[in-house]
Design a protein around this motif. Structure first.
Motif, short mmCIF file in Angstrom:
data_model
loop_
_atom_site.label_atom_id
_atom_site.label_comp_id
_atom_site.label_asym_id
_atom_site.label_seq_id
_atom_site.Cartn_x
_atom_site.Cartn_y
_atom_site.Cartn_z
N ALA A 74 -12.10 3.25 16.94
CA ALA A 74 -12.90 2.11 16.47
C ALA A 74 -12.92 2.04 14.95
CB ALA A 74 -14.32 2.20 17.03
N LEU A 75 -12.91 3.18 14.28
CA LEU A 75 -12.92 3.21 12.82
C LEU A 75 -11.64 2.63 12.21
CD1 LEU A 75 -14.40 6.78 12.17
CD2 LEU A 75 -15.51 4.58 11.72
N ALA A 76 -10.54 2.70 12.95
CA ALA A 76 -9.24 2.26 12.41
C ALA A 76 -8.70 1.02 13.12
CB ALA A 76 -8.24 3.41 12.52
N LYS A 77 -9.55 0.29 13.81
CA LYS A 77 -9.07 -0.85 14.61
C LYS A 77 -8.33 -1.89 13.78
CE LYS A 77 -13.45 -3.28 14.41
NZ LYS A 77 -14.67 -3.62 15.11
N GLY A 78 -8.59 -1.95 12.47
CA GLY A 78 -7.93 -2.93 11.61
C GLY A 78 -6.45 -2.68 11.39
N ILE A 79 -5.97 -1.47 11.72
CA ILE A 79 -4.54 -1.17 11.55
C ILE A 79 -3.82 -1.05 12.90
CG2 ILE A 79 -4.72 -0.16 9.25
CD1 ILE A 79 -4.49 2.63 10.69
N LYS A 80 -4.41 -1.57 13.93
CA LYS A 80 -3.75 -1.53 15.24
C LYS A 80 -2.35 -2.15 15.13
CE LYS A 80 -4.11 -3.34 19.96
NZ LYS A 80 -3.53 -2.19 20.61
N ASP A 81 -1.35 -1.38 15.54
CA ASP A 81 0.06 -1.81 15.56
C ASP A 81 0.65 -2.09 14.17
OD1 ASP A 81 0.29 -1.51 18.32
OD2 ASP A 81 -0.42 -3.55 18.68
N TYR A 82 -0.04 -1.70 13.10
CA TYR A 82 0.53 -1.80 11.75
C TYR A 82 1.40 -0.57 11.51
CZ TYR A 82 -2.19 -5.76 9.95
OH TYR A 82 -2.71 -7.01 9.71
N PHE A 83 2.43 -0.71 10.68
CA PHE A 83 3.42 0.35 10.47
C PHE A 83 3.33 0.93 9.06
CE2 PHE A 83 4.99 -2.27 13.86
CZ PHE A 83 5.53 -1.36 14.76
N ALA A 84 3.37 2.27 8.98
CA ALA A 84 3.40 2.98 7.70
C ALA A 84 4.66 3.83 7.65
CB ALA A 84 2.15 3.84 7.54
N PHE A 85 5.06 4.23 6.45
CA PHE A 85 6.35 4.87 6.25
C PHE A 85 6.24 6.15 5.42
CE2 PHE A 85 6.86 0.35 6.78
CZ PHE A 85 7.93 0.23 7.63
N TRP A 86 7.20 7.03 5.62
CA TRP A 86 7.35 8.23 4.82
C TRP A 86 8.80 8.68 4.91
CZ3 TRP A 86 5.70 13.55 7.05
CH2 TRP A 86 6.00 13.63 8.40
N LYS A 87 9.08 9.94 4.60
CA LYS A 87 10.44 10.51 4.69
C LYS A 87 11.46 9.72 3.88
CE LYS A 87 10.07 13.06 8.98
NZ LYS A 87 10.73 13.38 10.23
N GLY A 88 11.12 9.45 2.62
CA GLY A 88 12.06 8.82 1.73
C GLY A 88 12.09 7.30 1.75
N VAL A 89 11.26 6.68 2.55
CA VAL A 89 11.16 5.22 2.54
C VAL A 89 10.37 4.82 1.29
CG1 VAL A 89 10.36 3.15 3.75
CG2 VAL A 89 11.25 5.11 5.05
N LYS A 90 10.98 4.00 0.44
CA LYS A 90 10.33 3.55 -0.78
C LYS A 90 9.46 2.33 -0.50
CE LYS A 90 14.09 2.99 -3.09
NZ LYS A 90 15.06 2.64 -4.12
N ILE A 91 8.26 2.36 -1.08
CA ILE A 91 7.36 1.21 -0.99
C ILE A 91 7.27 0.61 -2.40
CG2 ILE A 91 5.05 0.40 -0.38
CD1 ILE A 91 6.67 1.64 1.96
N GLU A 92 7.65 -0.67 -2.51
CA GLU A 92 7.67 -1.34 -3.81
C GLU A 92 7.00 -2.71 -3.71
OE1 GLU A 92 11.80 -1.88 -4.80
OE2 GLU A 92 12.06 0.25 -5.25
N GLU A 93 6.58 -3.20 -4.85
CA GLU A 93 6.06 -4.57 -4.90
C GLU A 93 7.21 -5.54 -5.02
OE1 GLU A 93 2.48 -5.75 -6.92
OE2 GLU A 93 2.20 -3.64 -7.45
#
Length: 93
Positions: A74-93
């Motif tokens: 319930a605390l994280a319901k706002g990110i249901k099915d949202y995707f996050a990345f790691w392992k060398g995936v670059k996040i840029e604007e």
């Protein structure tokens, strides 16, 4: 924001959610042709059980580089099915 791996944009959105220094991308923002199912899962004490995806771009494989919460707490319901990345995936604007 853009998620980039192996010189390819795998997700792009102006509506990411930032939690614990990770940008969570909405499901409609990913380029699903690069995402393959994984059997990996982990547990977060406050978000719930995370499921993982593997990235495959131009034959290169980045195992379990993506995680998401299909049934978050319930605390994280706002990110249901949202995707996050790691392992060398670059996040840029």
């Amino acid at each position: 924001m853009k998620a980039i791996w192996n010189n390819q944009i795998v997700a792009e959105s102006a509506d990411t959610i930032l939690i614990e220094n990770n940008h969570y991308f909405p499901p409609e923002s990913i380029h699903s042709e690069y995402f393959k199912d994984s059997d990996t899962s982990t547990s977060c004490h406050w978000k719930g059980t995370a499921e993982y995806k593997t990235l495959v771009v131009d034959g290169a494989v980045n195992e379990d580089a993506v995680w998401y919460y299909p049934e978050p707490s319930a605390l994280a319901k706002g990110i249901k099915d949202y995707f996050a990345f790691w392992k060398g995936v670059k996040i840029e604007e």
